[in-house]
Motif scaffolding. Structure first.
Motif, short mmCIF file in Angstrom:
data_model
loop_
_atom_site.label_atom_id
_atom_site.label_comp_id
_atom_site.label_asym_id
_atom_site.label_seq_id
_atom_site.Cartn_x
_atom_site.Cartn_y
_atom_site.Cartn_z
N ARG A 76 0.93 -1.14 0.05
CA ARG A 76 -0.12 0.08 0.03
C ARG A 76 1.06 1.08 0.11
O ARG A 76 0.62 2.42 0.55
CB ARG A 76 -0.92 0.12 1.50
CG ARG A 76 -1.87 -1.29 1.27
CD ARG A 76 -3.08 -1.14 1.01
NE ARG A 76 -3.79 -0.30 2.39
CZ ARG A 76 -4.04 -0.86 3.29
NH1 ARG A 76 -4.21 -2.21 3.42
NH2 ARG A 76 -4.37 -0.12 4.42
N TYR A 89 -6.33 8.24 7.36
CA TYR A 89 -6.64 6.84 6.91
C TYR A 89 -8.06 6.74 6.75
O TYR A 89 -8.54 5.81 5.82
CB TYR A 89 -6.20 6.15 8.21
CG TYR A 89 -6.46 4.64 8.25
CD1 TYR A 89 -5.61 3.83 7.34
CD2 TYR A 89 -7.54 3.98 9.01
CE1 TYR A 89 -5.73 2.43 7.41
CE2 TYR A 89 -7.45 2.82 8.84
CZ TYR A 89 -6.70 2.02 8.20
OH TYR A 89 -6.98 0.46 8.08
N TYR A 139 -7.94 -10.13 5.77
CA TYR A 139 -7.78 -9.57 4.31
C TYR A 139 -8.41 -10.65 3.38
O TYR A 139 -7.96 -10.45 2.25
CB TYR A 139 -6.35 -9.32 4.08
CG TYR A 139 -5.77 -8.41 4.89
CD1 TYR A 139 -6.12 -6.80 4.75
CD2 TYR A 139 -4.85 -8.57 5.67
CE1 TYR A 139 -5.74 -6.12 5.26
CE2 TYR A 139 -4.02 -7.52 6.33
CZ TYR A 139 -4.66 -6.28 6.19
OH TYR A 139 -4.18 -5.15 7.08
N HIS A 171 -13.16 -7.49 10.02
CA HIS A 171 -12.21 -6.43 9.73
C HIS A 171 -12.79 -5.42 8.98
O HIS A 171 -12.45 -4.39 9.24
CB HIS A 171 -10.99 -7.15 8.88
CG HIS A 171 -9.68 -6.30 9.40
ND1 HIS A 171 -8.58 -6.62 8.43
CD2 HIS A 171 -9.44 -5.36 9.98
CE1 HIS A 171 -7.77 -5.78 8.84
NE2 HIS A 171 -7.89 -4.76 10.00
N PHE A 208 -12.79 -5.65 14.50
CA PHE A 208 -12.31 -4.17 14.37
C PHE A 208 -13.73 -3.28 14.83
O PHE A 208 -14.43 -3.31 13.79
CB PHE A 208 -12.07 -3.92 12.82
CG PHE A 208 -11.31 -2.47 12.78
CD1 PHE A 208 -10.82 -1.73 13.68
CD2 PHE A 208 -11.02 -2.06 11.60
CE1 PHE A 208 -10.40 -0.40 13.73
CE2 PHE A 208 -10.47 -0.86 11.20
CZ PHE A 208 -10.11 -0.06 12.37
N HIS A 236 -9.99 -4.95 18.59
CA HIS A 236 -9.42 -3.70 18.00
C HIS A 236 -10.47 -2.46 18.68
O HIS A 236 -11.43 -2.47 18.08
CB HIS A 236 -9.45 -3.63 16.52
CG HIS A 236 -8.26 -4.29 15.97
ND1 HIS A 236 -8.20 -5.56 16.03
CD2 HIS A 236 -7.15 -3.90 15.28
CE1 HIS A 236 -7.27 -5.98 15.37
NE2 HIS A 236 -6.49 -4.83 14.87
N GLN A 239 -9.36 2.68 18.62
CA GLN A 239 -8.13 3.10 18.21
C GLN A 239 -8.25 4.55 17.45
O GLN A 239 -7.45 5.42 17.68
CB GLN A 239 -7.84 2.15 16.79
CG GLN A 239 -6.69 2.55 16.11
CD GLN A 239 -6.54 1.81 14.82
OE1 GLN A 239 -7.09 0.89 14.48
NE2 GLN A 239 -5.15 2.08 14.16
N THR A 316 -1.48 0.45 8.16
CA THR A 316 -1.25 1.33 9.28
C THR A 316 0.11 1.17 10.04
O THR A 316 0.57 1.97 11.34
CB THR A 316 -2.44 1.20 10.34
OG1 THR A 316 -2.44 -0.25 11.05
CG2 THR A 316 -3.58 1.61 9.78
N1 DI6 Z 1 -6.42 -1.57 12.92
C1 DI6 Z 1 -5.18 -1.54 12.27
O1 DI6 Z 1 -4.87 -0.36 12.49
C2 DI6 Z 1 -5.47 -2.40 11.23
N2 DI6 Z 1 -6.63 -3.04 11.19
C3 DI6 Z 1 -7.03 -2.70 12.15
O2 DI6 Z 1 -8.12 -3.42 12.72
C4 DI6 Z 1 -5.38 -1.57 9.63
C5 DI6 Z 1 -5.21 -2.70 8.54
C6 DI6 Z 1 -4.97 -1.96 7.32
O3 DI6 Z 1 -5.27 -0.93 7.01
O4 DI6 Z 1 -4.79 -2.79 6.43
#
Ligand code: DI6
Ligand code: FE
Length: 400
Positions: A76, A89, A139, A171, A208, A236, A239, A316
């Motif tokens: 990326r 982001y 992914y 995710h 996530f 997650h 964040q 990230t």
């Molecule tokens: N938090 C992150 O920081 C990554 N996944 C997540 O749940 C980000 C993953 C990505 O951008 O590919």
């Protein structure tokens, strides 16, 4: 029975999450486990054992990277440039880039190709003394591709690294379910989780939980399905925004709540009560140039165990370095070098539910340990790229 005897080592056992150094220490390995540990002059004699003289070098437990997404295809790099130009982001993710671009590359890759690209990242970690790595899917985002990623992750161990796998089907919402997140969550709960459990491909389930991903309520549904299949959960949490993820982790009996930049005091108090581990991910904070730090002082005050991990992923946290992440945890988040090392040993083991097996050098645990080209454990979190393992022992055997 294979027995080995390490002598004259400066052993940072990490017992209780402190260095707990034995200055002139010895460690005896039997059948891959630690059979005895203590001062060299009190070590039991065994004429048959192979002796390894550390000559005063530092020995620590093998490092544990308890949060990675290292199985993926493609890069990326273009997105990194966009972010340097000012795009956030979240903007990139909402415009169809971000996670979804890696999903397309990962779906297109065969298992062999995916493995070829992923092994490079695992080897980078292993070369820095990491002996246990958690790897998340996330992914693939459909049944076949999520299972493909978990299988590739499991295949990476090959007897020299302990791999734990986590299903992170929740995710992002995949293109086929665009605008129908609840339908995708239902698919995750009734198809993907049961299949991963049936094929014994996942040790835990992660979500996530974020405004650009899944809501707390959707997260709870995924957790219920995970529990119904006997799988532990992780999250997650908080964040990019405060979603109440820390409290949700505590109330769900999660092994860990990861990220936590926006977690509040009540959530942290709940984590302390529940024994949930906080996993801090300074790589993502650094690459996203975030301003808001996780509430380290509150985590300390409430006695929440802090782990740190690379979060190795293409978007990230594009990094696969234990030394860098320990240094960043100190420089960016204010951890002490001792907390950083505890974060990649005992507390990382806790975040995987493996604290009775690995994470400290104590009798009965797996003999995963590193002899470093260093004498003082504080050096490990103080430098980047300057200290290499002299030798890594995995389950009692020297790693080639
Ligand atoms: N938090 C992150 O920081 C990554 N996944 C997540 O749940 C980000 C993953 C990505 O951008 O590919
Ligand atoms: Fe992550």
């Amino acid at each position: 029975m294979v027995s080995r005897h390490l002598v004259h080592a400066r052993i940072a056992t990490m017992r209780g999450g402190r260095y707990s150094v034995i200055d002139d220490g010895a460690l005896r390995v039997e059948d891959g486990r630690i059979a005895w540990i203590g001062p060299s002059n009190a070590a039991p004699r065994d004429a048959g054992a192979e002796v390894v003289d550390a000559k005063g070098a530092l020995v620590t437990p093998g490092l544990v990277d308890c949060h990675t997404h290292l199985v993926y295809a493609g890069t990326r790099a273009g997105e990194h440039a966009l972010r340097l130009g000012g795009a956030t982001y979240e903007e990139i993710a909402r415009a169809g880039g971000g996670i979804l671009s890696t999903v397309l590359a990962t779906r297109a890759a065969s298992a062999a190709e995916l493995r070829r690209q992923s092994v490079v990242r695992l080897e980078a970690l292993a070369g820095e003394g990491v002996t246990t790595v958690e790897i998340k899917s996330g992914y693939g985002l459909d049944l076949d591709n999520e299972l493909k990623c978990l299988r590739v992750a499991r295949s990476l161990g090959d007897g020299h690294v302990r791999i734990r796998t986590t299903l992170l089907a929740a995710h992002a919402v995949p293109p086929e379910f665009k605008g129908r997140p609840d339908d995708y969550v239902a698919h995750v709960c009734s198809d993907i989780i049961p299949a991963a459990a049936r094929d014994q491909l996942a040790d835990a389930v992660d979500v996530f939980c974020e405004r650009i991903a899944f809501s707390p309520e959707q997260t709870q549904r995924v957790f219920e399905a995970a529990r119904a299949h006997g799988l532990r959960v992780k999250i997650h949490a908080d964040q990019l925004s405060n979603q109440g993820g820390a409290a949700l982790a505590a109330e769900s009996g999660a092994l860990s709540a990861d990220h936590l930049e926006h977690a509040d005091e009540a959530g942290i108090a709940a984590m302390a009560q529940a024994g949930t581990v906080a996993v801090l991910l300074p790589g993502a904070f650094y690459f996203l140039r975030e301003q808001r730090k996780p509430p380290v002082e509150a985590l300390r005050r409430h006695g929440v165990p802090m782990a740190i991990a690379t979060d190795c992923n293409p978007g990230t946290s594009p990094m696969a370095s234990a030394g860098a992440v320990m240094s960043m945890a100190c420089t960016l988040f204010g951890l002490t070098p001792e907390e950083a090392l505890a974060g990649m040993t005992l507390n990382a083991a806790r975040a995987l539910g493996l604290e009775s097996e690995i994470g400290t050098l104590e009798r009965g645990k797996h003999a995963d340990f590193v002899i470093w080209e260093a004498g003082d454990p504080a050096e490990l979190a103080t430098q980047i790229g300057m200290i290499r393992p002299r030798a890594v022992f995995f389950a009692g055997s020297v790693r080639p």
